[in-house]
Design a protein around this motif. Structure first.
Motif, PDB file in Angstrom:
ATOM      1  N   GLY A 141       0.818  -1.214   0.000  1.00 26.56           N
ATOM      2  CA  GLY A 141       0.000   0.000   0.000  1.00 26.56           C
ATOM      3  C   GLY A 141       0.849   1.262   0.000  1.00 26.56           C
ATOM      4  O   GLY A 141       0.324   2.367  -0.059  1.00 26.56           O
ATOM      5  N   THR A 142       2.168   1.098   0.078  1.00 25.66           N
ATOM      6  CA  THR A 142       3.081   2.244  -0.038  1.00 25.66           C
ATOM      7  C   THR A 142       3.511   2.344  -1.492  1.00 25.66           C
ATOM      8  O   THR A 142       4.202   1.454  -1.996  1.00 25.66           O
ATOM      9  N   PRO A 143       3.098   3.405  -2.198  1.00 20.70           N
ATOM     10  CA  PRO A 143       3.347   3.451  -3.646  1.00 20.70           C
ATOM     11  C   PRO A 143       4.818   3.657  -3.992  1.00 20.70           C
ATOM     12  O   PRO A 143       5.498   4.475  -3.376  1.00 20.70           O
ATOM     13  N   VAL A 144       5.263   2.919  -4.999  1.00 23.70           N
ATOM     14  CA  VAL A 144       6.637   3.044  -5.460  1.00 23.70           C
ATOM     15  C   VAL A 144       6.928   4.478  -5.874  1.00 23.70           C
ATOM     16  O   VAL A 144       8.044   4.985  -5.661  1.00 23.70           O
ATOM     17  N   SER A 145       5.924   5.158  -6.433  1.00 19.47           N
ATOM     18  CA  SER A 145       6.120   6.527  -6.914  1.00 19.47           C
ATOM     19  C   SER A 145       6.437   7.478  -5.763  1.00 19.47           C
ATOM     20  O   SER A 145       7.031   8.533  -5.980  1.00 19.47           O
ATOM     21  N   GLN A 146       6.060   7.110  -4.546  1.00 20.24           N
ATOM     22  CA  GLN A 146       6.331   7.949  -3.382  1.00 20.24           C
ATOM     23  C   GLN A 146       7.542   7.424  -2.608  1.00 20.24           C
ATOM     24  O   GLN A 146       8.417   8.188  -2.214  1.00 20.24           O
ATOM     25  N   ALA A 172       3.684  -1.594  -7.611  1.00 17.44           N
ATOM     26  CA  ALA A 172       3.927  -1.881  -6.189  1.00 17.44           C
ATOM     27  C   ALA A 172       3.313  -0.763  -5.347  1.00 17.44           C
ATOM     28  O   ALA A 172       3.757   0.388  -5.405  1.00 17.44           O
ATOM     29  N   GLY A 173       2.274  -1.129  -4.638  1.00 18.00           N
ATOM     30  CA  GLY A 173       1.653  -0.207  -3.690  1.00 18.00           C
ATOM     31  C   GLY A 173       0.772   0.864  -4.295  1.00 18.00           C
ATOM     32  O   GLY A 173       0.307   1.759  -3.589  1.00 18.00           O
ATOM     33  N   ILE A 174       0.512   0.786  -5.611  1.00 21.76           N
ATOM     34  CA  ILE A 174      -0.327   1.804  -6.268  1.00 21.76           C
ATOM     35  C   ILE A 174      -1.797   1.537  -5.916  1.00 21.76           C
ATOM     36  O   ILE A 174      -2.294   0.435  -6.134  1.00 21.76           O
ATOM     37  N   SER A 175      -2.482   2.549  -5.390  1.00 21.21           N
ATOM     38  CA  SER A 175      -3.893   2.308  -5.056  1.00 21.21           C
ATOM     39  C   SER A 175      -4.787   3.533  -5.224  1.00 21.21           C
ATOM     40  O   SER A 175      -6.001   3.407  -5.062  1.00 21.21           O
ATOM     41  N   THR A 176      -4.218   4.699  -5.527  1.00 26.23           N
ATOM     42  CA  THR A 176      -5.050   5.901  -5.650  1.00 26.23           C
ATOM     43  C   THR A 176      -4.745   6.643  -6.956  1.00 26.23           C
ATOM     44  O   THR A 176      -3.704   6.433  -7.581  1.00 26.23           O
ATOM     45  N   GLY A 177      -5.641   7.549  -7.301  1.00 25.69           N
ATOM     46  CA  GLY A 177      -5.422   8.380  -8.475  1.00 25.69           C
ATOM     47  C   GLY A 177      -4.164   9.230  -8.339  1.00 25.69           C
ATOM     48  O   GLY A 177      -3.444   9.439  -9.317  1.00 25.69           O
TER      49      GLY A 177
END
Ligand SMILES: O=C[C@H](O)COP(=O)(O)O
Length: 214
Positions: A141-146, A172-177
């Motif tokens: 749930g922790t986005p790779v982009s962050q 990996a971890g992507i879940s929101t817009g």
């Protein structure tokens, strides 16, 4: 942006998720697709959702008990396949063979890799796209982009250095817009995600949130 939803072996209803993918796809400029287990491909494809396999083997028709033939997943309605997912790793020669097998069957290909160095190697095999996924972030749930934006930018650079025609996804971890927008800002042309939709109480709402800012 391409939003590819991998259902892995999560205990979700693959047809219900596919119907949500189909419906949300019709409401957005983004491209949505779903990758169910091989045994669910036909039922999922019958919904009209863009359907992908999670894996195919580097084989042709013949004596290959228990393996997955690219032509068979195409016959079942798949239009593409993941390869070398972190949970279904292949040797380099087998990734190459599987890309060729998928191409022969008319399937689009996304080769997954852990890091930018592997992305460069994967891009050299000539798939349609590569997907960078740090294994330690998958399912968190922790986005790779962050958590690791450099890995996405470096993966884009690595792929473009080898072959500018190979698209780069991240996962990996992507879940929101917001996660999808951040992935795009880092140079990614799409996202590969699973738990954010497959484990959601309301997959339609989860998908709507993913594409809302696009
Ligand atoms: O195939 C999907 C990826 O492994 C990401 O999974 P995740 O969205 O549950 O982190």
């Amino acid at each position: 942006m391409f939003v590819l939803v991998n259902l892995k072996t999560y205990p979700c209803d693959p047809v219900a998720v596919a119907e949500a993918v189909r419906d949300v796809d019709e409401s957005t400029d983004a491209r949505l697709a779903v990758a169910p287990q091989a045994t669910h491909l036909e039922r999922v494809a019958d919904t009209g959702a863009e359907t992908w396999a999670q894996h195919v083997d580097p084989i042709d028709h013949g004596s290959n008990t228990g393996q997955t033939l690219a032509e068979s997943v195409a016959d079942a309605g798949a239009v593409g396949t993941l390869l070398n997912h972190s949970e279904r790793r292949l040797k380099l020669a087998d990734i190459d063979g599987a890309v060729r097998a998928a191409e022969h069957a008319g399937l689009e290909t996304v080769v997954c890799a852990n890091n930018p160095a592997q992305i460069g190697a994967a891009a050299a095999l000539g798939p349609d796209a590569v997907a960078v996924e740090p294994p330690e972030l998958i399912g968190t749930g922790t986005p790779v982009s962050q958590a690791d934006p450099d890995i996405v930018e470096d993966a884009v650079d690595a792929a473009q250095h080898v072959d500018r025609d190979v698209s780069v996804l991240c996962g990996a971890g992507i879940s929101t817009g917001d996660d999808v927008v951040a992935a795009g800002d880092l140079g990614s042309e799409g996202v590969l995600l699973a738990s954010g939709v497959a484990k959601a109480d309301d997959p339609t709402a989860a998908l709507e949130d993913l594409v809302e800012p696009l």
